[in-house]
Design an enzyme around this catalytic site. Sequence first.
Site, PDB file in Angstrom:
ATOM      1  N   LYS A   1      39.102  26.074  41.966  1.00  0.00           N
ATOM      2  CA  LYS A   1      37.901  25.369  42.412  1.00  0.00           C
ATOM      3  C   LYS A   1      38.273  23.989  42.975  1.00  0.00           C
ATOM      4  O   LYS A   1      37.827  23.611  44.063  1.00  0.00           O
ATOM      5  CB  LYS A   1      36.931  25.214  41.228  1.00  0.00           C
TER       6      LYS A   1
ATOM      7  N   ARG B   1      32.872  20.482  35.741  1.00  0.00           N
ATOM      8  CA  ARG B   1      33.018  21.932  35.903  1.00  0.00           C
ATOM      9  C   ARG B   1      34.462  22.351  35.678  1.00  0.00           C
ATOM     10  O   ARG B   1      35.380  21.741  36.215  1.00  0.00           O
ATOM     11  CB  ARG B   1      32.659  22.352  37.331  1.00  0.00           C
TER      12      ARG B   1
ATOM     13  N   GLY C   1      32.557  32.581  35.107  1.00  0.00           N
ATOM     14  CA  GLY C   1      31.665  32.319  33.982  1.00  0.00           C
ATOM     15  C   GLY C   1      32.346  32.228  32.636  1.00  0.00           C
ATOM     16  O   GLY C   1      31.684  32.129  31.609  1.00  0.00           O
TER      17      GLY C   1
ATOM     18  N   MET D   1      34.318  29.855  31.407  1.00  0.00           N
ATOM     19  CA  MET D   1      34.396  28.545  30.785  1.00  0.00           C
ATOM     20  C   MET D   1      33.178  27.712  31.125  1.00  0.00           C
ATOM     21  O   MET D   1      32.223  28.212  31.695  1.00  0.00           O
ATOM     22  CB  MET D   1      35.705  27.898  31.175  1.00  0.00           C
TER      23      MET D   1
ATOM     24  N   ARG E   1      35.570  30.076  47.209  1.00  0.00           N
ATOM     25  CA  ARG E   1      36.811  30.744  46.814  1.00  0.00           C
ATOM     26  C   ARG E   1      36.847  32.083  47.520  1.00  0.00           C
ATOM     27  O   ARG E   1      35.812  32.548  48.017  1.00  0.00           O
ATOM     28  CB  ARG E   1      36.891  30.932  45.295  1.00  0.00           C
TER      29      ARG E   1
ATOM     30  N   HIS F   1      25.995  37.020  36.791  1.00  0.00           N
ATOM     31  CA  HIS F   1      27.208  37.141  35.998  1.00  0.00           C
ATOM     32  C   HIS F   1      27.613  38.601  35.835  1.00  0.00           C
ATOM     33  O   HIS F   1      28.758  38.990  36.070  1.00  0.00           O
ATOM     34  CB  HIS F   1      26.973  36.498  34.622  1.00  0.00           C
TER      35      HIS F   1
ATOM     36  N   SER G   1      64.959  65.292  40.592  1.00  0.00           N
ATOM     37  CA  SER G   1      63.555  64.889  40.520  1.00  0.00           C
ATOM     38  C   SER G   1      63.326  64.316  39.129  1.00  0.00           C
ATOM     39  O   SER G   1      63.595  64.970  38.119  1.00  0.00           O
ATOM     40  CB  SER G   1      62.635  66.085  40.771  1.00  0.00           C
TER      41      SER G   1
ATOM     42  N   CYS H   1      58.351  63.324  39.761  1.00  0.00           N
ATOM     43  CA  CYS H   1      57.189  64.213  39.702  1.00  0.00           C
ATOM     44  C   CYS H   1      56.409  64.098  38.390  1.00  0.00           C
ATOM     45  O   CYS H   1      55.529  64.893  38.134  1.00  0.00           O
ATOM     46  CB  CYS H   1      57.604  65.660  39.946  1.00  0.00           C
TER      47      CYS H   1
ATOM     48  N   TYR I   1      60.915  60.600  47.680  1.00  0.00           N
ATOM     49  CA  TYR I   1      59.520  61.024  47.576  1.00  0.00           C
ATOM     50  C   TYR I   1      58.990  60.902  46.151  1.00  0.00           C
ATOM     51  O   TYR I   1      59.757  60.832  45.192  1.00  0.00           O
ATOM     52  CB  TYR I   1      59.339  62.470  48.074  1.00  0.00           C
TER      53      TYR I   1
HETATM   54  C1  PEP Z   1      57.911  65.505  33.431  1.00  0.00           C
HETATM   55  O1  PEP Z   1      58.402  65.702  32.324  1.00  0.00           O
HETATM   56  O2  PEP Z   1      57.749  64.383  33.911  1.00  0.00           O
HETATM   57  C2  PEP Z   1      57.470  66.638  34.251  1.00  0.00           C
HETATM   58  C3  PEP Z   1      57.027  66.452  35.482  1.00  0.00           C
HETATM   59  O3  PEP Z   1      57.453  67.857  33.689  1.00  0.00           O
HETATM   60  P1  PEP Z   1      56.334  68.346  32.658  1.00  0.00           P
HETATM   61  O4  PEP Z   1      55.255  67.328  32.645  1.00  0.00           O
HETATM   62  O5  PEP Z   1      55.897  69.662  33.133  1.00  0.00           O
HETATM   63  O6  PEP Z   1      57.112  68.400  31.390  1.00  0.00           O
END
Ligand code: PEP
Length: 896
Positions: A23, A92, A101, A103, A335, A451, A779, A847, A867
């Site tokens: 502020k 303030r 809000g 303080m 702000r 608020h 992975s 994954c 990925y």
């Molecule tokens: C994991 O373990 O991250 C995975 C993708 O396999 P799952 O969740 O099937 O064990």
Amino acid sequence: MSTQLLVPFTEGDRSMSALLGGKGANLAEMTRLGLPVPPGFTITTEACREFMAHGSPPPELTAMVTDALRDLEWRSGQMFGSASDPLLVSVRSGARFSMPGMMETVLNVGLTDVTLPGLVARGGARFAWDCYRRLVQMFGHTVLGIDASRFEDLLSKARAATGASDDAGLDAATLADLVGEFRSVLVSHTGQDLPQDPREQLDRAVTAVFASWDSPRARVYRAHERIPDDLGTAVNVVAMVYGNTGPRSGSGVCFTRNPATGKAEAYGDYLANAQGEDVVNGSRTTLPLSALAGLEPAAHAELLDHLRTLERHYRDLCDVEFTIEDSRLWVLQTRVGKRSPAAAFRIAADLSEEGLISLDEALGRVDGHQLESLLHPRFDAAAGHEPLASGLPASPGASVGEAVFDPATAVVRAAEGRPCVLVRTETSPDDVDGIIAAVAVVTARGGLTSHAAVVARGLGRTCVTSVSGLDVDESQRLAVLADGHRIEEGDLLSVDGTSGHVYAGRLRVTPSPVYAAMAGREPTSPAADDESTARAVRLLLAHADRVRHLRVRANAETPAEAREARALGAEGIGLCRTEHMLLGARRELVERVVVDDRRTEALAEIERLAMEDFTELLTAMDGLPVVVRLLDPPLHEFLPDLVELSVRVAAEGARGLVEPALAARLAAVRRWHEQNPMLGLRGVRLLTVIPELVDAHVRALVSAAAVLRQQGLDPRPEIMVPLVADVAELALARRRVEVTLEQVATTRHTVDCPVGVMIELPRAALTAGALAGEAEFFSFGTNDLTQTTWGISRDDAEAGFLTSYREAGLLADDPFTRLDETGVGELILIAVDRGRVARPDLGLGACGEHAGDPESIAFLAGAGLDYVSCSPPRVPVARLEAGRAAVRPSEAGDTR
Ligand code: PEP
Ligand code: MG
């Protein structure tokens, strides 16, 4: 050094927010820009930190405040403590990060029995007594800690006695009486009257603001928003300007654009004859900003001009507090404003198209959490439900929960895992923990800048304010609507923060229009705002796709999931869990493979079914990789329950006849029973027990690919081996896969099918160099990697002690939701390094659940992965975060 304790507005700028608070820094910036800001100064966060360290403000501050007040007197032409033309100030709070809000503020400081006549001369008796009652009220609450309801009760009694509909209707005599009553409250509660020395008022107000940094509600808010506790707040002391001198005066709050939809038009609330707090606390019904054009056209036009200046200067949505005193406009605060997720996308996209910011910057202004909330389903508008009540759509969303009427109950319900809707007359900063705990907030009063609205929007909670005819009786845990309908604690409510409707019971939900637009489907209700949001999302996602290095795949098993994922932008399947294809009736086939003699038949049937599935999956993802993981789950998941089967056998035994087949089943189940199945016979280990089942899946996959290739399609199957701890296991699996590949190749077309390994055990990460010799890709299975790194069961974590760990402050986040960068992340970085050294062209993906978590994606991108693979609905989120990571590289990538 000591100058750091106090900085006049004329000497600061917006870059100084760490010292001046947001502020103060913005007040200084607006002063530099030449906006009509009343003169003032900021007592810095450094002074607050000294206060926190020593329990009192630094002694040098006293003289500095004296000098600064002298300067203020000179600039305003008024004298602090003068009986004829007194300077009054507002005190303030203003921390570095906005804490709406949280303080305290004290207005009209410097008003005493002596200075009162001077104020009467300035604006009349009613005005002067109104200022006095506000001062006593705020001083009593903020500085002396008296419960605000003590004053509110007296105010509502006065309103009732005089027939005034709101505080603006109270006349001078009533207000003078109230000042007397309020002062008696001060004396009876604390033994002290309002100090009659203006300077004492000021010093105590400053100290109270410092102290409010440590209030429980401020701590709760900071914990939620991850704001460090040691920053401290600054205090702004500003010459008062008065919105309550009469009908040509007033106060308002506005935004340069609509903070709920993002629409590019100035937006806000205005209250005539009011001081600032009246607008935000919802005690009176506000007028829309556009109404100001009719009331005070010159001030309105000037305000719009300033809003444009501020937006161009800050290159973002700004919110502004302003006061009009006798038709003259003053700007009291600005702000960068909080906004709903939809508005965040629309504003970022619009500002980039207007040339104010680059597309990279626009991408940095939105995040995956916001996108996720836009992809959430909405209530089914077509279902034709009559709303129970309606109010202002203050924060979008569709949430269902049990009605509760106080924040404490909301916190308890949330801890029990029961979603709840906090229903209040209006909210105050004391309600923040309840708002955090609730899925939605409904208030009887307050506008879009109240608020409740501001806090709910910031926290992403659904919110409807200003519900007409809603009468909330907190003590009875009950709300009654204009038509007499009663809402009792525990009643289910469905709250639609997009339309402002509140429904009884649980409403059906439909997919969000933004999701429908992403997935290329017709939205069910193509409202103009939804279309604009979807357009903005598409624009920013397209940019994310252009700049990102990280590819995004989906975890999918069914053709429908695969098609959906592809429509949402997935660039392949990163994890197909074969066991998910063996659920339902097919489970019995696996049981026969494990238990029965007639396993050949069952295996043939499994292979036939799997080939059908893989054919559809590869077709849906034609031209894109499809990573099929070999069977992973603990064997017992495919077998009958040991206890149930034992009871059955015992019952049959008691009748004297146990079928041999049943006895054999029981023997098999006993044989494979494990105390710790998640650490037992699963993943690659199954190869030693049911290798034929694994072969059947490999054959089915490769055969399906071969057939599709013959048909002219471009199938890209890959095979992944789960739960590997040692390279010998991987080598065994790989040989087995290769043998099957060769068999199929002799009978059909050759199919190229890379083999990869899941890194989901610490040992796999540490021996990644060796594993890379046997794998074309890694992975990261971060679910199991988290489980095995922490030694915490992933299935019991949330229900178990993790919650108490978080409450005890031992853990900031659930490591199963947000990747633990320090531990699990380090293992990932080790595996990436060692794997790539051994095989430079090694493919790298992730994954686990973290692959769809916005913060974790930034880390995974920085770790150099190719990925991430997440559930289909999160594919757009991952695309966005991958783009954000590319324009703002994550720390993991930077430090390596
Ligand atoms: C994991 O373990 O991250 C995975 C993708 O396999 P799952 O969740 O099937 O064990
Ligand atoms: Mg796993």
